[in-house]
Scaffold this motif. Structure first.
Motif, PDB file in Angstrom:
ATOM      1  N   ALA A 185       1.072  13.641  11.886  1.00  0.00           N
ATOM      2  CA  ALA A 185       1.831  12.471  12.329  1.00  0.00           C
ATOM      3  C   ALA A 185       1.368  11.175  11.667  1.00  0.00           C
ATOM      4  O   ALA A 185       2.146  10.220  11.547  1.00  0.00           O
ATOM      5  CB  ALA A 185       1.749  12.332  13.847  1.00  0.00           C
ATOM      6  N   VAL A 215       0.807  -1.224   0.000  1.00  0.00           N
ATOM      7  CA  VAL A 215       0.000   0.000   0.000  1.00  0.00           C
ATOM      8  C   VAL A 215       0.831   1.261   0.000  1.00  0.00           C
ATOM      9  O   VAL A 215       0.511   2.229  -0.688  1.00  0.00           O
ATOM     10  CB  VAL A 215      -0.954   0.073   1.220  1.00  0.00           C
ATOM     11  CG1 VAL A 215      -2.246  -0.584   0.933  1.00  0.00           C
ATOM     12  CG2 VAL A 215      -0.319  -0.455   2.479  1.00  0.00           C
ATOM     13  N   ILE A 216       1.905   1.236   0.797  1.00  0.00           N
ATOM     14  CA  ILE A 216       2.633   2.492   1.008  1.00  0.00           C
ATOM     15  C   ILE A 216       3.370   2.945  -0.250  1.00  0.00           C
ATOM     16  O   ILE A 216       3.631   4.125  -0.438  1.00  0.00           O
ATOM     17  CB  ILE A 216       3.592   2.354   2.225  1.00  0.00           C
ATOM     18  CG1 ILE A 216       3.963   3.721   2.781  1.00  0.00           C
ATOM     19  CG2 ILE A 216       4.821   1.541   1.896  1.00  0.00           C
ATOM     20  CD1 ILE A 216       4.343   3.724   4.222  1.00  0.00           C
ATOM     21  N   ARG A 275       7.990  11.309  -1.777  1.00  0.00           N
ATOM     22  CA  ARG A 275       7.148  11.129  -2.953  1.00  0.00           C
ATOM     23  C   ARG A 275       7.987  11.443  -4.188  1.00  0.00           C
ATOM     24  O   ARG A 275       9.060  12.041  -4.068  1.00  0.00           O
ATOM     25  CB  ARG A 275       5.948  12.111  -2.933  1.00  0.00           C
ATOM     26  CG  ARG A 275       4.996  11.965  -1.751  1.00  0.00           C
ATOM     27  CD  ARG A 275       4.167  10.701  -1.844  1.00  0.00           C
ATOM     28  NE  ARG A 275       3.089  10.672  -0.870  1.00  0.00           N
ATOM     29  CZ  ARG A 275       3.159  10.105   0.332  1.00  0.00           C
ATOM     30  NH1 ARG A 275       4.262   9.521   0.733  1.00  0.00           N
ATOM     31  NH2 ARG A 275       2.101  10.112   1.138  1.00  0.00           N
ATOM     32  N   CYS A 282      -2.541   7.008   7.606  1.00  0.00           N
ATOM     33  CA  CYS A 282      -2.270   5.751   8.316  1.00  0.00           C
ATOM     34  C   CYS A 282      -3.538   4.968   8.661  1.00  0.00           C
ATOM     35  O   CYS A 282      -4.374   5.427   9.443  1.00  0.00           O
ATOM     36  CB  CYS A 282      -1.509   6.052   9.598  1.00  0.00           C
ATOM     37  SG  CYS A 282      -1.184   4.557  10.547  1.00  0.00           S
ATOM     38  N   HIS A 292      -3.503   0.735  -5.482  1.00  0.00           N
ATOM     39  CA  HIS A 292      -3.470   1.117  -4.066  1.00  0.00           C
ATOM     40  C   HIS A 292      -4.825   0.870  -3.407  1.00  0.00           C
ATOM     41  O   HIS A 292      -4.904   0.376  -2.282  1.00  0.00           O
ATOM     42  CB  HIS A 292      -3.056   2.592  -3.918  1.00  0.00           C
ATOM     43  CG  HIS A 292      -3.191   3.105  -2.512  1.00  0.00           C
ATOM     44  ND1 HIS A 292      -4.299   3.800  -2.069  1.00  0.00           N
ATOM     45  CD2 HIS A 292      -2.377   2.994  -1.441  1.00  0.00           C
ATOM     46  CE1 HIS A 292      -4.145   4.101  -0.785  1.00  0.00           C
ATOM     47  NE2 HIS A 292      -2.991   3.627  -0.380  1.00  0.00           N
ATOM     48  N   GLY A 307       3.848  -4.646   5.402  1.00  0.00           N
ATOM     49  CA  GLY A 307       3.295  -3.289   5.497  1.00  0.00           C
ATOM     50  C   GLY A 307       2.358  -3.105   6.672  1.00  0.00           C
ATOM     51  O   GLY A 307       2.214  -1.991   7.176  1.00  0.00           O
ATOM     52  N   HIS A 329      -3.055   7.915   1.578  1.00  0.00           N
ATOM     53  CA  HIS A 329      -2.104   7.063   2.308  1.00  0.00           C
ATOM     54  C   HIS A 329      -2.163   7.291   3.820  1.00  0.00           C
ATOM     55  O   HIS A 329      -1.325   6.754   4.553  1.00  0.00           O
ATOM     56  CB  HIS A 329      -0.677   7.309   1.810  1.00  0.00           C
ATOM     57  CG  HIS A 329      -0.443   6.812   0.421  1.00  0.00           C
ATOM     58  ND1 HIS A 329      -0.185   5.491   0.132  1.00  0.00           N
ATOM     59  CD2 HIS A 329      -0.482   7.456  -0.773  1.00  0.00           C
ATOM     60  CE1 HIS A 329      -0.048   5.346  -1.174  1.00  0.00           C
ATOM     61  NE2 HIS A 329      -0.228   6.520  -1.759  1.00  0.00           N
ATOM     62  N   ARG A 356      -5.471  -1.514  -0.245  1.00  0.00           N
ATOM     63  CA  ARG A 356      -5.975  -0.883   0.978  1.00  0.00           C
ATOM     64  C   ARG A 356      -7.290  -1.549   1.413  1.00  0.00           C
ATOM     65  O   ARG A 356      -7.575  -1.672   2.604  1.00  0.00           O
ATOM     66  CB  ARG A 356      -6.136   0.610   0.680  1.00  0.00           C
ATOM     67  CG  ARG A 356      -6.513   1.465   1.800  1.00  0.00           C
ATOM     68  CD  ARG A 356      -5.343   2.081   2.521  1.00  0.00           C
ATOM     69  NE  ARG A 356      -5.888   2.778   3.654  1.00  0.00           N
ATOM     70  CZ  ARG A 356      -5.366   3.820   4.239  1.00  0.00           C
ATOM     71  NH1 ARG A 356      -4.216   4.284   3.856  1.00  0.00           N
ATOM     72  NH2 ARG A 356      -5.950   4.389   5.261  1.00  0.00           N
TER      73      ARG A 356
HETATM   74  C1  HEM Z   1       1.798   5.980  16.373  1.00  0.00           C
HETATM   75  C2  HEM Z   1       1.728   5.018  15.488  1.00  0.00           C
HETATM   76  C3  HEM Z   1       1.802   5.235  14.001  1.00  0.00           C
HETATM   77  C4  HEM Z   1       2.280   6.306  13.289  1.00  0.00           C
HETATM   78  C5  HEM Z   1       2.839   7.607  13.809  1.00  0.00           C
HETATM   79  C6  HEM Z   1       2.106   5.985  11.879  1.00  0.00           C
HETATM   80  C7  HEM Z   1       2.445   6.844  10.845  1.00  0.00           C
HETATM   81  C8  HEM Z   1       2.123   6.625   9.527  1.00  0.00           C
HETATM   82  C9  HEM Z   1       2.298   7.576   8.458  1.00  0.00           C
HETATM   83  C10 HEM Z   1       2.901   8.967   8.615  1.00  0.00           C
HETATM   84  C11 HEM Z   1       1.848   7.005   7.318  1.00  0.00           C
HETATM   85  C12 HEM Z   1       1.755   7.666   5.952  1.00  0.00           C
HETATM   86  C13 HEM Z   1       2.690   7.119   4.923  1.00  0.00           C
HETATM   87  C14 HEM Z   1       2.746   7.965   3.675  1.00  0.00           C
HETATM   88  O1  HEM Z   1       2.045   8.960   3.567  1.00  0.00           O
HETATM   89  O2  HEM Z   1       3.528   7.622   2.772  1.00  0.00           O
HETATM   90  C15 HEM Z   1       1.416   5.677   7.655  1.00  0.00           C
HETATM   91  C16 HEM Z   1       0.927   4.757   6.761  1.00  0.00           C
HETATM   92  C17 HEM Z   1       0.674   3.443   7.089  1.00  0.00           C
HETATM   93  N1  HEM Z   1       0.593   2.891   8.346  1.00  0.00           N
HETATM   94 FE1  HEM Z   1       0.947   3.854  10.059  1.00  0.00          FE
HETATM   95  N2  HEM Z   1       1.558   4.737  11.782  1.00  0.00           N
HETATM   96  C18 HEM Z   1       1.342   4.243  13.044  1.00  0.00           C
HETATM   97  C19 HEM Z   1       0.771   3.025  13.381  1.00  0.00           C
HETATM   98  C20 HEM Z   1       0.386   2.054  12.489  1.00  0.00           C
HETATM   99  C21 HEM Z   1      -0.167   0.771  12.827  1.00  0.00           C
HETATM  100  C22 HEM Z   1      -0.506   0.310  14.250  1.00  0.00           C
HETATM  101  C23 HEM Z   1      -0.353   0.096  11.658  1.00  0.00           C
HETATM  102  C24 HEM Z   1      -0.908  -1.290  11.413  1.00  0.00           C
HETATM  103  C25 HEM Z   1      -1.840  -1.856  12.081  1.00  0.00           C
HETATM  104  C26 HEM Z   1       0.066   0.970  10.577  1.00  0.00           C
HETATM  105  C27 HEM Z   1       0.022   0.668   9.244  1.00  0.00           C
HETATM  106  C28 HEM Z   1       0.257   1.567   8.223  1.00  0.00           C
HETATM  107  C29 HEM Z   1       0.131   1.231   6.809  1.00  0.00           C
HETATM  108  C30 HEM Z   1      -0.247  -0.117   6.228  1.00  0.00           C
HETATM  109  C31 HEM Z   1       0.399   2.411   6.102  1.00  0.00           C
HETATM  110  C32 HEM Z   1       0.374   2.613   4.582  1.00  0.00           C
HETATM  111  C33 HEM Z   1      -0.989   3.136   4.170  1.00  0.00           C
HETATM  112  C34 HEM Z   1      -1.090   3.553   2.715  1.00  0.00           C
HETATM  113  O3  HEM Z   1      -0.052   3.797   2.097  1.00  0.00           O
HETATM  114  O4  HEM Z   1      -2.228   3.630   2.204  1.00  0.00           O
HETATM  115  N3  HEM Z   1       0.507   2.147  11.123  1.00  0.00           N
HETATM  116  N4  HEM Z   1       1.567   5.469   9.011  1.00  0.00           N
END
Ligand code: HEM
Length: 399
Positions: free
Chosen positions: A342, A87-88, A292, A350, A95, A235, A348, A99
Motif C-alpha cells: 500500500a 520526487v514521485i 512506470r 512512501c 530523485h 508532492g 519511491h 527526497r
Molecule cells: C495512507 C496514506 C498514504 C498512502 C496509502 C500512500 C501511498 C503512497 C504510495 C503507494 C507511494 C509510492 C509511489 C510510487 O511508487 O510511485 C507514495 C509515495 C509518496 N508519498 Fe505517500 N501515501 C500516504 C501518505 C502520505 C503522506 C502523509 C505524505 C506526506 C507527508 C505522503 C507523501 C508521499 C510522497 C512525497 C511520495 C513520493 C515519494 C517518492 O517518489 O520518492 N504520502 N505514497
C-alpha cells in the motif's frame, strides 16, 4: 517504440475497464481475473501492461533502473509533465536530492515526536463524536481529523489552503487515462493548485520551520532546482490527505463489519493497533496504482514486454494476491502483513507512511478506549476516484 507485448508464449490480453464506476466501486473481481490471466497482462484500451501479482509488483518497485518513474507515474502526458521535478516522477540521482529535502522531517524519529499532539487531537474529536453517538465516519471524523495535521506540518498560508482536499481528489483523478471523463473534469483543479502554490506559497508567506519553508530553503542553498519548489510542495501535501482519510474510513468500515476483530484490538491495543492498520492498508489500499515506463525489455516468465512500455503497478491487486497472502479477502488483525504494497516500496516507498500510520493509530486508539461496537446505519457511499479508494459517506452509530 510501440507499446505491444512481444512474447515467446502467448501474451495475455484483457479488455477490462479499470476506470468504470463498476470497477472503482469493487475492483477485486477484476483484479483476480488479471492475476489469473498471467504474470503480465496487456490492456489494449489503455495501451499499458498491467502487473497484478504481488511478486511482479514488488520486483518492479525494487528495480527502478528498469521500471523508471522519470516519465511520470500517471496514465497521461499532461500530469506526467506537470509532475516533472518532483520526487514521485524522477529517478536517481535527482530523485535522491529531492527526497533528501524532507527525509529527516518525516523520519520515524521525527514523526514519533508528534505523537502526543496528534493523539490529543484524536482524543478531542473522538470524545465529541462518541458523545453524539451517531455521526458520519468520513465527513465528521476522517475529513476533520487529517487535513489540519498535514496543513500545520507543511505550513501553507491559511487563505486558499481550504481547497487542498478538493485539489487532492482532483489530482488523483487527473492521474487517470487521457480522455477519461473524471480525468478531464479535474484538470482545472490541477491548474488552480499549481497557480496557488506558485503565487501564494512563496518563501515569505509560508510558516517558518514547516515543510514548505524547508523546501524553499533547499532551493536557496542550490540543493534542488528552483523549478522543483512548487511540484515538491505539491508532492508532500497532495498525497497525504485523501490517502490517510481513505485509510481511516476503511478501518472503521472493516471494524464495523468485523466486530470480532475490533474486540481483539480493544482488548490488546498496544499490541494490535499497528498490525491492524497494516491489515486495513492491505485490504483496502488507499492508492490503488501508479505506473512506470520500461527502460529495457522486461522478461516476465517468458513473456517479453518491450522497452518503452508503460507498466501499471496494481498495488490494490498485489495486496489481495492469494499467491502471497493466504485467504487474502479475510480481514485478520493478527496477520501483520508488514510487506504489503500500500505504500509502494523501493526508492519511491512512501515517505509519509509513518505520519499516516500515526494518524490512523491515534484515532483508532481513541475509539478503542470508548467504543465497543460500530454499526453502519445508512448507505456507505464511495468517492469513485481514478486512483484512490475511499468512502465519502459512512454513517455509523457507536455503543
Ligand atoms: C495512507 C496514506 C498514504 C498512502 C496509502 C500512500 C501511498 C503512497 C504510495 C503507494 C507511494 C509510492 C509511489 C510510487 O511508487 O510511485 C507514495 C509515495 C509518496 N508519498 Fe505517500 N501515501 C500516504 C501518505 C502520505 C503522506 C502523509 C505524505 C506526506 C507527508 C505522503 C507523501 C508521499 C510522497 C512525497 C511520495 C513520493 C515519494 C517518492 O517518489 O520518492 N504520502 N505514497
Amino acid at each position: 517504440m510501440t507499446n505491444t507485448v512481444l512474447s515467446r508464449t502467448a501474451p495475455a490480453t484483457c479488455d477490462i475497464d479499470l476506470f468504470s464506476d463498476q470497477h472503482l466501486e469493487n475492483p477485486y473481481p477484476n483484479y483476480k481475473l488479471l492475476r489469473d490471466a498471467g504474470p503480465v497482462v496487456h490492456l489494449p484500451e489503455l495501451n499499458v501492461t498491467a502487473l497484478a501479482r504481488y511478486k511482479a509488483i514488488r520486483f518492479a518497485l525494487d528495480n527502478w533502473r528498469t521500471f523508471s518513474s522519470a516519465d511520470g507515474v500517471s496514465l497521461n502526458d499532461l500530469l506526467n509533465k506537470a509532475w516533472t521535478g518532483t520526487v514521485i516522477a524522477s529517478d536517481p540521482p535527482y530523485h535522491s536530492a529531492l527526497r533528501a529535502v524532507l527525509n529527516e522531517r518525516v523520519s520515524p524519529r521525527q514523526i514519533r515526536k508528534l505523537t502526543a499532539d496528534i493523539e490529543a487531537r484524536a482524543e478531542l474529536l473522538v470524545e465529541e463524536l462518541v458523545e453524539r453517538g451517531s455521526f458520519d465516519a468520513m465527513t465528521d471524523c476522517a475529513y476533520r481529523f487529517v487535513p489540519p495535521v498535514i496543513l500545520d506540518l507543511i505550513g501553507f498560508p491559511k487563505e486558499g489552503s481550504e481547497n487542498l482536499l478538493q485539489w487532492a481528489e482532483q489530482i488523483f483523478n487527473v492521474n487517470g487515462p487521457d480522455g477519461n471523463q473524471k480525468m478531464q473534469e479535474s484538470v482545472p483543479g490541477l491548474v488552480k493548485m499549481f497557480e496557488w502554490l506558485g503565487k501564494e506559497c512563496t518563501k515569505d508567506r509560508v510558516t517558518p520551520g514547516g515543510f514548505a519553508a524547508t523546501i524553499h530553503e533547499a532551493a536557496e542553498r542550490g540543493e534542488i532546482k528552483p523549478e522543483s519548489v512548487v511540484p515538491l510542495m505539491a508532492g508532500y501535501s497532495i498525497p497525504g490527505t485523501d490517502t490517510t482519510i481513505g485509510l481511516i474510513g476503511s478501518a472503521l468500515h472493516l471494524f464495523a463489519n468485523n466486530p470480532d476483530q475490533w474486540k481483539m484490538v480493544r482488548e490488546n491495543p498496544d499490541e494490535l493497533l499497528r498490525p491492524a492498520v497494516a491489515e486495513v492498508l492491505r485490504m483496502e489500499s488507499p492508492v490503488q496504482w501508479f505506473s512506470r515506463v520500461l527502460k529495457q525489455d522486461y522478461d516476465a516468465d517468458g513473456v517479453i514486454v518491450p522497452e518503452g512500455s508503460r507498466i501499471l503497478l496494481l498495488f490494490g491487486s498485489g495486496n489481495r494476491d492469494e499467491r502471497h497472502f493466504p485467504d487474502p479477502d479475510r480481514f485478520d488483525v493478527m496477520r501483520d502483513p508488514m510487506d504489503h504494497l500500500a505504500f509502494g516500496g523501493g526508492i519511491h516507498g512512501c515517505p509519509g507512511q509513518h505520519l499516516a500510520q500515526l494518524q490512523a493509530i491515534s484515532i483508532l486508539k481513541a475509539f478503542a478506549r470508548r467504543v465497543e461496537r460500530f454499526e453502519i446505519t445508512g448507505p456507505a457511499v464511495r468517492t469513485l476516484n481514478n486512483t484512490t479508494r475511499a468512502f465519502f459517506n459512512l454513517p455509523v452509530t457507536v455503543s
